[in-house]
Design a protein around this motif. Structure first.
Motif: not given
Length: 372
Positions: A76-77, A80-82, A103-108
């Protein structure tokens, strides 16, 4: 962003990392989870890969739940950074699934290397079958090593335009490592002068590995009993076994095999000397998925001590024999290959169904096509 988790995962991802670094179309970032800390670091050194991010999740006696939650929190961290455009994961480790979920949770979008392997039994192997199946539910791009793996994905309603058959990157890594390790002719400092002398004298060697959870207990004891019989009946053959550190492996192996003069129990090996031993052995007996894929490229038959395999292509092609943990079958098939030169030669000369050593470049090409 490439995610490297365990030693096998790092071996298979290393050719992709190198290919990404050499292609100006990509800004390559490497994150390691550290699921197998010491063994992972060995591979990073061999392939000269320096991670940009290290989750360092390993703790003493942690279970699968702990691995999953620590990877989720750590990824998660980092994500969010990269803010990567893609993450690439490999295979079926718990870190692979957890990183994909993060990654799914951040739609990547996720690219899954070695996608589509299935046994159709959620508990065999455990937890790998579930890990890879759930990763397939998340992935946007599936890099299937074989046509059979592609068919598994199609059967799960994954669209064909999201699948690329590439071969397996482990063959890329193996061929690179074999050329490197054979520049060194003396590995006695790693596994002792006795084994090096056997190699120098061209003695007949059977290389053995074993670590699968589903074989723990009675299964491992049956396998070891078969090895004991083979060693006693064939003193002219030598058996080399790098013994996994898990107590469920150490206990039966040492109890049953340690007193045999032609059975050589050694510590687990780094990848480079293990490749050297594979190249010098006459025959391989293993429950490892990666070893099943590698051995045919070295021209060796392989016996697989598992009841089912998610890699049926080797069995179908005739380069591998599934023997499970049945002591009688292990003895029978091993002795057949010891004694039947024609059968041995036929198996040894079959082309590797898992790839030609160019899987990484095919994955890069597929990524570029998908991006466009």
């Amino acid at each position: 962003m490439s995610i490297l988790c365990t030693r096998p995962s790092a071996i298979k991802m290393s050719p992709i990392v190198h290919a990404l670094q050499q292609n100006d179309a990509f800004d390559s970032v490497v994150c390691v989870t550290g699921q197998h800390r010491e063994m992972l670091d060995q591979v990073l050194r061999l392939f000269n890969i320096k991670p940009d991010h290290d989750l360092n999740i390993m703790q003493a006696n942690q279970d699968l739940t702990s691995v999953t939650t620590r990877v989720l929190e750590g990824m998660k961290t980092v994500l969010q950074s990269v803010k990567p455009d893609w993450i690439l994961v490999q295979g079926d480790t718990t870190s692979t699934f957890a990183a994909s979920l993060a990654a799914f949770y951040q739609k990547i979008p996720v690219g899954h290397v070695e996608a589509g392997l299935r046994t159709q039994d959620i508990y065999a192997p455990f937890p790998e079958e579930a890990n890879r199946s759930m990763t397939s539910c998340i992935a946007a791009m599936h890099f299937a090593p074989t046509e059979s793996a592609k068919q598994n994905l199609l059967a799960e309603n994954i669209k064909s335009q999201h699948i690329a058959v590439t071969g397996n990157t482990v063959i890329d890594a193996l061929l690179w490592a074999r050329d490197k390790v054979n520049q060194e002719t003396n590995w006695s400092s790693v596994f002792g002068s006795e084994i090096q002398n056997l190699i120098n004298q061209k003695q007949k060697i059977i290389l053995i590995t074993g670590h699968r959870r589903e074989n723990f207990g009675d299964g491992f004891e049956r396998v070891c009993t078969a090895f004991q019989t083979l060693a006693k009946n064939h003193p002219e053959w030598h058996f080399v076994y790098p013994v996994h550190l898990n107590p469920n492996v150490q206990k039966p192996v040492k109890a049953i095999l340690s007193q045999l003069p032609n059975f050589h129990l050694i510590d687990p090996l780094e990848y480079a000397p293990f490749v050297y031993l594979m190249d010098k052995a006459k025959l391989i007996i293993t429950d490892s998925g990666g070893v099943q894929e590698e051995v045919p490229s070295l021209g060796k038959p392989v016996l697989v001590t598992r009841e089912v395999t998610e890699r049926p292509e080797g069995v179908d092609a005739g380069v591998a024999i599934l023997v499970g943990t049945d002591a009688e079958k292990i003895i029978r098939e091993t002795e057949s290959l010891m004694q039947d030169e024609k059968r041995y030669a036929k198996m040894a000369h079959i082309s590797n169904p898992y790839g030609d050593g160019h899987a990484a470049s095919k994955i890069i090409d597929a990524l570029l096509r998908f991006k466009s």
